[in-house]
Enzyme design. Structure first.
Site, PDB file in Angstrom:
ATOM      1  N   SER A  95       0.897  -1.236   0.026  1.00 34.97           N
ATOM      2  CA  SER A  95      -0.087   0.246   0.218  1.00 34.97           C
ATOM      3  C   SER A  95       0.736   1.301   0.043  1.00 34.97           C
ATOM      4  O   SER A  95       0.141   2.473  -0.295  1.00 34.97           O
ATOM      5  CB  SER A  95      -1.006  -0.042   1.379  1.00 34.97           C
ATOM      6  OG  SER A  95      -2.041  -0.682   1.016  1.00 34.97           O
ATOM      7  N   PHE A 153     -16.005  -5.355   9.864  1.00 34.42           N
ATOM      8  CA  PHE A 153     -16.533  -4.525  10.923  1.00 34.42           C
ATOM      9  C   PHE A 153     -16.205  -4.675  12.189  1.00 34.42           C
ATOM     10  O   PHE A 153     -15.472  -5.894  12.711  1.00 34.42           O
ATOM     11  CB  PHE A 153     -18.089  -4.459  10.468  1.00 34.42           C
ATOM     12  CG  PHE A 153     -18.502  -4.249   9.040  1.00 34.42           C
ATOM     13  CD1 PHE A 153     -18.954  -2.788   8.965  1.00 34.42           C
ATOM     14  CD2 PHE A 153     -18.570  -5.028   7.927  1.00 34.42           C
ATOM     15  CE1 PHE A 153     -19.527  -2.671   7.639  1.00 34.42           C
ATOM     16  CE2 PHE A 153     -19.070  -4.807   6.614  1.00 34.42           C
ATOM     17  CZ  PHE A 153     -19.388  -3.608   6.621  1.00 34.42           C
ATOM     18  N   TYR A 201     -10.565   2.504   5.075  1.00 30.64           N
ATOM     19  CA  TYR A 201      -9.680   2.298   4.081  1.00 30.64           C
ATOM     20  C   TYR A 201     -10.550   1.378   3.184  1.00 30.64           C
ATOM     21  O   TYR A 201     -10.478   0.101   3.253  1.00 30.64           O
ATOM     22  CB  TYR A 201      -8.594   1.664   4.808  1.00 30.64           C
ATOM     23  CG  TYR A 201      -7.220   1.493   4.296  1.00 30.64           C
ATOM     24  CD1 TYR A 201      -6.173   2.628   4.472  1.00 30.64           C
ATOM     25  CD2 TYR A 201      -6.718   0.593   3.366  1.00 30.64           C
ATOM     26  CE1 TYR A 201      -4.909   2.408   3.778  1.00 30.64           C
ATOM     27  CE2 TYR A 201      -5.668   0.421   2.714  1.00 30.64           C
ATOM     28  CZ  TYR A 201      -4.748   1.519   3.000  1.00 30.64           C
ATOM     29  OH  TYR A 201      -3.165   1.441   2.344  1.00 30.64           O
ATOM     30  N   SER A 202     -10.189   1.714   1.904  1.00 35.22           N
ATOM     31  CA  SER A 202     -10.669   0.876   0.686  1.00 35.22           C
ATOM     32  C   SER A 202      -9.794   0.901  -0.607  1.00 35.22           C
ATOM     33  O   SER A 202      -9.539   1.971  -0.845  1.00 35.22           O
ATOM     34  CB  SER A 202     -12.131   1.424   0.278  1.00 35.22           C
ATOM     35  OG  SER A 202     -12.596   0.680  -0.878  1.00 35.22           O
ATOM     36  N   ASN A 203      -9.098  -0.292  -0.812  1.00 39.68           N
ATOM     37  CA  ASN A 203      -8.378  -0.280  -1.856  1.00 39.68           C
ATOM     38  C   ASN A 203      -9.267   0.174  -3.206  1.00 39.68           C
ATOM     39  O   ASN A 203      -8.435   0.776  -3.950  1.00 39.68           O
ATOM     40  CB  ASN A 203      -7.937  -1.840  -2.033  1.00 39.68           C
ATOM     41  CG  ASN A 203      -6.825  -2.295  -1.087  1.00 39.68           C
ATOM     42  OD1 ASN A 203      -5.954  -1.639  -1.050  1.00 39.68           O
ATOM     43  ND2 ASN A 203      -7.155  -3.103  -0.411  1.00 39.68           N
ATOM     44  N   GLY A 348       3.386  -0.177   3.753  1.00 38.99           N
ATOM     45  CA  GLY A 348       2.273  -1.248   2.963  1.00 38.99           C
ATOM     46  C   GLY A 348       2.948  -2.597   3.352  1.00 38.99           C
ATOM     47  O   GLY A 348       4.088  -2.959   3.822  1.00 38.99           O
TER      48      GLY A 348
END
Length: 397
Positions: A95, A153, A201-203, A348
């Site tokens: 990342s 979640f 956080y979303s790729n 990352g």
């Protein structure tokens, strides 16, 4: 991931990122480290050695500060061997690639090709994005877009996406995913929240950013990255590999430990197809290139001052182990015992490799590193080891 870390902020972050905390191992008795000639930095040698002693197969570290530049390594380059990792070895940065992607998008903002508050739907109309989602929301992870590598979640609920860990990933580690395929998978799932209503956080945000770059420039993401960032900074050892599963030499091997029908197996995963994470984490680099790039970015050599300021505006909802998230990077206050020194970063990991990239806001002091995994899982020790390393480099402790 080891069960000892489940439920912590660190693990939740890594799970959302879709990249595992690097697993690790070391051949018994291998404790020798190498360091750059010309200066002895025992505190840095010890810090590198402690990562290896905690169970990581190998580590290379590069520090540049008021005393000059220091490089060192410890552990082994390959399980079963005795050679140490090269201090100029290539590795998958995971990342950390998001920072490059964000910077590339911001270069287009600087050129007037797009605005931070431009709706993404206007740039990529074929997807049917919610028109409230803006470029800024993508880069800061406030879009609410479902993470195509799965959503995790707080109550333990998991909504799976594409396979990125375990035997399922091992069996598909050479499979090619197209960026558009990943985005459409995300859009087929309910969003995590309304655009701007939260932080997660979303790729997928950074895969969409890739497609935006290509739509705005008419060039491939790799070509535009090369043209605007890599070539000007002479980052000859950095690349966006797409679906290429290779690794330029020299490199340290990386290993992945997983469960197969109740048996623990360890596999050399140095060669893998990173298209499952795309521009959110597919890049390859070296500690030298990361140092050159991140210092140039923070010292104002890539972006104009007003955009660098935008990049550093963090969302308080993103508070976690790595600090708060701005546009493609974290900002962390190391605390009063460090004179409240602030460091900027984006680390990352990518099944077998982990990358560290840190700098002071003026770019004068940097720390870049690669950690490789081995035959045992030691991720529970990673946060404490990293915290100690940061204090050693940036606080002199």
């Amino acid at each position: 991931m080891s069960t000892s870390l489940r439920g912590t902020k660190t693990t939740k972050f890594i799970q959302r990122a879709g990249v595992t905390a690097v697993a690790a191992g070391l051949l018994a008795g291998v404790t020798v480290s190498t360091a750059s000639a010309g200066q002895d930095r025992p505190e840095l040698r010890q810090a590198v050695q402690e990562f290896v002693g905690n169970g990581f197969a190998g580590m290379q570290l590069r520090v540049r500060d008021e005393r000059g530049e220091w490089t060192g390594s410890a552990g082994v380059r390959e399980l079963g061997g005795t050679a140490k990792p090269s201090t100029d070895g290539h590795f998958r940065v995971g990342s950390t690639a998001k920072n490059f992607t964000a910077t590339l998008v911001l270069r287009l903002v600087a050129d007037g090709r797009i605005d931070l508050d431009t709706p993404v739907a206007g740039v990529l109309p074929r997807f049917g994005f919610d028109r409230r989602i803006t470029v800024r929301m993508l880069l800061q992870h406030t879009s609410g877009l479902f993470n195509h590598t799965g959503e995790f979640f707080p109550d333990g609920t998991v909504v799976p996406g594409i396979p990125w860990r375990g035997k399922e990933w091992v069996d598909k580690r050479f499979h090619t995913y197209e960026p558009e395929e990943l985005v459409r998978l995300s859009l087929s799932k309910p969003p995590r929240f309304e655009p701007g209503a939260g932080w997660s956080y979303s790729n997928t945000n950074y895969v969409v950013a890739r497609l935006m770059v290509e739509a705005l420039t008419g060039r491939s993401f790799a070509d535009e990255l090369d043209r605007r960032i890599l070539r000007p900074l002479k980052l000859r050892d950095t690349l966006s590999p797409g679906a290429w599963s290779g690794m330029p030499k020299p490199y340290a091997h990386a290993y992945y430990t997983y469960d197969d029908a109740g048996q623990q197996k360890t596999l050399d995963v140095t060669h893998q197809n990173p298209s499952w994470v795309s521009s959110a984490g597919d890049m390859i680099s070296t500690t030298k290139d990361l140092q050159t790039y991140f210092s140039a970015l923070q010292s104002g050599k890539i972006l104009p001052a007003w955009l660098l300021a935008e990049m550093r505006k963090t969302d308080p909802r993103s508070e976690g182990f790595f600090g708060r998230y701005g546009l493609g990077q974290f900002s962390k206050d190391l605390g009063p015992d460090c004179g409240n020194t602030v460091v900027l970063s984006h680390n990352g990991s990518n099944n077998g490799y982990a990358a560290l990239m840190y700098s002071t806001p003026d770019g004068s002091k940097t720390m870049t590193a690669s950690v490789t995994s081995g035959a045992t899982v030691a991720d529970a020790k990673f946060p404490a080891a990293l915290e100690k390393l940061l204090k050693t480099v940036f606080c002199g402790k």
